[in-house]
Design a protein around this motif. Structure first.
Motif, mmCIF file in Angstrom:
data_model
loop_
_atom_site.group_PDB
_atom_site.id
_atom_site.type_symbol
_atom_site.label_atom_id
_atom_site.label_comp_id
_atom_site.label_asym_id
_atom_site.label_seq_id
_atom_site.Cartn_x
_atom_site.Cartn_y
_atom_site.Cartn_z
ATOM 1 N N ALA A 95 0.837 -1.206 0.000
ATOM 2 C CA ALA A 95 0.000 0.000 0.000
ATOM 3 C C ALA A 95 0.869 1.254 0.000
ATOM 4 N N ALA A 96 1.961 1.227 0.759
ATOM 5 C CA ALA A 96 2.882 2.372 0.785
ATOM 6 C C ALA A 96 3.530 2.572 -0.581
ATOM 7 N N TYR A 97 3.853 1.486 -1.269
ATOM 8 C CA TYR A 97 4.450 1.547 -2.610
ATOM 9 C C TYR A 97 3.490 2.235 -3.587
ATOM 10 N N VAL A 98 2.225 1.820 -3.548
ATOM 11 C CA VAL A 98 1.215 2.423 -4.423
ATOM 12 C C VAL A 98 1.004 3.889 -4.054
ATOM 13 N N ALA A 99 0.984 4.178 -2.757
ATOM 14 C CA ALA A 99 0.819 5.566 -2.302
ATOM 15 C C ALA A 99 2.011 6.425 -2.724
ATOM 16 N N ALA A 100 3.208 5.861 -2.690
ATOM 17 C CA ALA A 100 4.390 6.606 -3.124
ATOM 18 C C ALA A 100 4.283 6.957 -4.607
ATOM 19 N N PHE A 101 3.865 5.983 -5.400
ATOM 20 C CA PHE A 101 3.670 6.229 -6.833
ATOM 21 C C PHE A 101 2.630 7.334 -7.042
ATOM 22 N N ALA A 102 1.486 7.197 -6.387
ATOM 23 C CA ALA A 102 0.420 8.189 -6.548
ATOM 24 C C ALA A 102 0.862 9.555 -6.022
ATOM 25 N N GLY A 103 1.554 9.562 -4.909
ATOM 26 C CA GLY A 103 1.986 10.813 -4.304
ATOM 27 C C GLY A 103 3.051 11.547 -5.101
ATOM 28 N N SER A 104 3.767 10.816 -5.931
ATOM 29 C CA SER A 104 4.812 11.474 -6.724
ATOM 30 C C SER A 104 4.216 12.430 -7.750
ATOM 31 N N HIS A 105 2.988 12.178 -8.165
ATOM 32 C CA HIS A 105 2.381 13.028 -9.196
ATOM 33 C C HIS A 105 2.103 14.451 -8.696
ATOM 34 N N PRO A 106 1.384 14.635 -7.589
ATOM 35 C CA PRO A 106 1.195 16.013 -7.127
ATOM 36 C C PRO A 106 2.499 16.651 -6.645
ATOM 37 N N MET B 50 10.162 5.411 0.344
ATOM 38 C CA MET B 50 9.752 4.016 0.286
ATOM 39 C C MET B 50 10.868 3.098 0.770
ATOM 40 N N ALA B 51 12.081 3.399 0.374
ATOM 41 C CA ALA B 51 13.223 2.592 0.822
ATOM 42 C C ALA B 51 13.359 2.657 2.340
ATOM 43 N N ALA B 52 13.188 3.840 2.905
ATOM 44 C CA ALA B 52 13.306 3.999 4.355
ATOM 45 C C ALA B 52 12.234 3.215 5.092
ATOM 46 N N VAL B 53 11.002 3.292 4.629
ATOM 47 C CA VAL B 53 9.908 2.567 5.271
ATOM 48 C C VAL B 53 10.121 1.065 5.146
#
Length: 100
Positions: A59-70, A88-91
């Motif tokens: 879920a964090a991976y998908v959120a990171a991808f989505a969050g990179s856009h804004p 993502m690497a840190a988490v």
């Protein structure tokens, strides 16, 4: 054969997925690279940390991808991608460290 840590796979998937999409000008191809790395990382997370941790990290991976856009609208595409990949690497590392 040495395994590549899921932390590296996840961060590389975010960076690599964007790079593939940008340089080939084919966003779906970048999505394939992103998804493949995410699936590989999720498998490793599940093996090392269990199903709940793997689900949360996925879920964090998908959120990171989505969050990179804004974020890219504010700081630029590459800085945004590197920022979310680092996060993502840190988490991933932190969760793996606690369960390992």
């Amino acid at each position: 054969m040495a395994r590549v840590p899921a932390t590296v796979v996840a961060a590389s998937g975010l960076v690599g997925g964007y790079a593939v999409a940008r340089w080939t000008k084919k966003r779906p191809l970048g999505g394939v690279a992103l998804a493949a790395a995410g699936a590989m990382a999720a498998r490793e997370w599940k093996q090392r940390s269990g199903g709940a941790a793997a689900a949360g990290l996925t879920a964090a991976y998908v959120a990171a991808f989505a969050g990179s856009h804004p974020l890219a609208k504010k700081v630029g595409a590459w800085p945004a991608v590197f920022s979310v990949a680092g996060g993502m690497a840190a988490v991933s590392w932190a969760v793996g460290r606690k369960s390992g």
